[in-house]
Every structure is written in C-alpha cells, then in structure tokens.
Design a protein around this motif. Sequence first.
Motif, PDB file in Angstrom:
ATOM      1  N   GLN A  55     -16.824   2.489 -32.073  1.00  0.00           N
ATOM      2  CA  GLN A  55     -16.659   2.089 -33.710  1.00  0.00           C
ATOM      3  C   GLN A  55     -17.606   3.224 -34.472  1.00  0.00           C
ATOM      4  N   ILE A  56     -17.000   3.101 -35.650  1.00  0.00           N
ATOM      5  CA  ILE A  56     -17.685   4.088 -36.826  1.00  0.00           C
ATOM      6  C   ILE A  56     -18.884   3.418 -37.044  1.00  0.00           C
ATOM      7  N   PRO A  57     -19.991   4.141 -37.178  1.00  0.00           N
ATOM      8  CA  PRO A  57     -21.319   3.565 -37.681  1.00  0.00           C
ATOM      9  C   PRO A  57     -20.982   3.359 -39.134  1.00  0.00           C
ATOM     10  N   PRO A  58     -21.758   2.143 -39.500  1.00  0.00           N
ATOM     11  CA  PRO A  58     -21.637   1.437 -40.766  1.00  0.00           C
ATOM     12  C   PRO A  58     -22.090   2.538 -41.792  1.00  0.00           C
ATOM     13  N   SER A  59     -22.878   3.358 -41.580  1.00  0.00           N
ATOM     14  CA  SER A  59     -23.338   4.511 -42.672  1.00  0.00           C
ATOM     15  C   SER A  59     -22.350   5.307 -43.195  1.00  0.00           C
ATOM     16  N   VAL A  60     -21.434   5.798 -41.875  1.00  0.00           N
ATOM     17  CA  VAL A  60     -20.418   6.562 -42.147  1.00  0.00           C
ATOM     18  C   VAL A  60     -19.180   5.803 -42.972  1.00  0.00           C
ATOM     19  N   VAL A  61     -18.914   4.673 -42.441  1.00  0.00           N
ATOM     20  CA  VAL A  61     -17.894   3.618 -43.204  1.00  0.00           C
ATOM     21  C   VAL A  61     -18.281   3.685 -44.756  1.00  0.00           C
ATOM     22  N   ALA A  62     -19.674   3.548 -44.912  1.00  0.00           N
ATOM     23  CA  ALA A  62     -19.939   3.182 -46.547  1.00  0.00           C
ATOM     24  C   ALA A  62     -19.652   4.788 -47.268  1.00  0.00           C
ATOM     25  N   LYS A  63     -19.719   5.841 -46.418  1.00  0.00           N
ATOM     26  CA  LYS A  63     -19.363   7.115 -47.201  1.00  0.00           C
ATOM     27  C   LYS A  63     -17.560   7.223 -47.369  1.00  0.00           C
ATOM     28  N   ILE A  64     -17.376   6.694 -46.353  1.00  0.00           N
ATOM     29  CA  ILE A  64     -15.789   7.071 -46.543  1.00  0.00           C
ATOM     30  C   ILE A  64     -15.158   6.129 -47.602  1.00  0.00           C
ATOM     31  N   PHE A  95      -1.611  22.428 -39.357  1.00  0.00           N
ATOM     32  CA  PHE A  95      -1.134  21.480 -40.643  1.00  0.00           C
ATOM     33  C   PHE A  95      -2.165  21.713 -41.549  1.00  0.00           C
ATOM     34  N   SER A  96      -1.396  21.444 -42.977  1.00  0.00           N
ATOM     35  CA  SER A  96      -2.300  21.538 -44.053  1.00  0.00           C
ATOM     36  C   SER A  96      -3.012  20.079 -44.286  1.00  0.00           C
ATOM     37  N   VAL A  97      -4.111  19.885 -43.411  1.00  0.00           N
ATOM     38  CA  VAL A  97      -4.742  18.772 -43.553  1.00  0.00           C
ATOM     39  C   VAL A  97      -6.260  19.304 -42.913  1.00  0.00           C
ATOM     40  N   GLN A  98      -7.358  18.403 -43.679  1.00  0.00           N
ATOM     41  CA  GLN A  98      -8.599  18.481 -43.087  1.00  0.00           C
ATOM     42  C   GLN A  98      -8.818  17.201 -42.403  1.00  0.00           C
ATOM     43  N   THR A  99      -9.699  17.603 -40.987  1.00  0.00           N
ATOM     44  CA  THR A  99     -10.036  16.555 -40.438  1.00  0.00           C
ATOM     45  C   THR A  99     -11.563  16.496 -40.151  1.00  0.00           C
ATOM     46  N   ASN A 100     -11.770  15.247 -40.121  1.00  0.00           N
ATOM     47  CA  ASN A 100     -13.325  14.821 -39.908  1.00  0.00           C
ATOM     48  C   ASN A 100     -13.611  13.860 -38.660  1.00  0.00           C
ATOM     49  N   ILE A 101     -14.301  14.262 -37.746  1.00  0.00           N
ATOM     50  CA  ILE A 101     -14.481  13.408 -36.634  1.00  0.00           C
ATOM     51  C   ILE A 101     -15.411  12.369 -36.962  1.00  0.00           C
ATOM     52  N   LEU A 102     -15.340  11.160 -37.092  1.00  0.00           N
ATOM     53  CA  LEU A 102     -16.188  10.097 -37.516  1.00  0.00           C
ATOM     54  C   LEU A 102     -16.996   9.515 -36.350  1.00  0.00           C
TER      55      LEU A 102
END
Length: 147
Positions: A55-64, A95-102
């Motif tokens: 699961q994604i940490p809550p602080s990361v979810v808030a930033k997203i 691909f023309s995308v950015q990725t972010n490992i959450l």
Amino acid sequence: MLIVTHEIQVIQRLCNRVAVMEHGKVVEKGSVLEVFSNPQQDMTKKFVRTVIPDQIPPSVVAKIHEEKDNYKILRLRFLGDNATDHLLYHINKTFSVQTNILFASVNELQKTILGIFILQIIGDDAEIAKVIQYIDEQLVQWQEVEL
C-alpha cells in the motif's frame, strides 16, 4: 505435516501450501507463492500485508491528491523471470510519460522473486494506454489503483 498458526512468517518460511480460514471455514487456499503473490480475500490480504506490504503510504497519497497533471496509478506484480527485466527503464525511454514509483517491495518466496511496484504514470491518456499495452505484452500483471 500440518501447521496451524497465526504467524504468517512461519508459513512464508516453512510451508509449500497454505489455507486461510475465517470463522472456521477455508476462504482461500493454494501454494504459498500463489496466495502470497495474489491474495484474493480480505482476510488473506491482511495477513499477507504483515510480511509483504502493498500500500502507498498516506503521506504520499496526500501529495498525489495535490497533483494537477493527468495520471494513472498501477499496481504491478512481477513474478519470477519478469522481476529482473528492465520494464521501467524501457517505459521511460520509449514513451512520452513520466513515471513515479510510489511504493516498491521485492521478496523471495519459494525461490521465486515477487516484486510489487505501485507506479504513477503521468502523461496524456493515449500515451498511458500505450504504456499499459506494453506492460501487458511483457506479461506483467497489473491493476489500476484508485485513491
């Protein structure tokens, strides 16, 4: 040998097969690798998360939630040989995308690598769709994550 335990770490280390019981009934069963890498029932998910968080940490979810860019969040499950491929490298180069490992977790179960990555893919819908098609072609299991 039959082992009855609430200690999920014992199951992970010693067992080949596992059955999860809830209220005296078997709710899920299979090889340790199958059940730990893709738990289906809520009870099983809770047990497995004690040794393999996903699961994604809550602080990361808030930033997203503050993000203004277009994105999708995918939970990728790498199993065995595809865990050592360079999927993220190829996505970022092709691909023309950015990725972010959450979130990321890599474990070994029964001599098989299990990797769980939660990846944010930022870009337009058409390019994100191409990335998802590429992930499918690489035989990596995925599901979209809703926050």
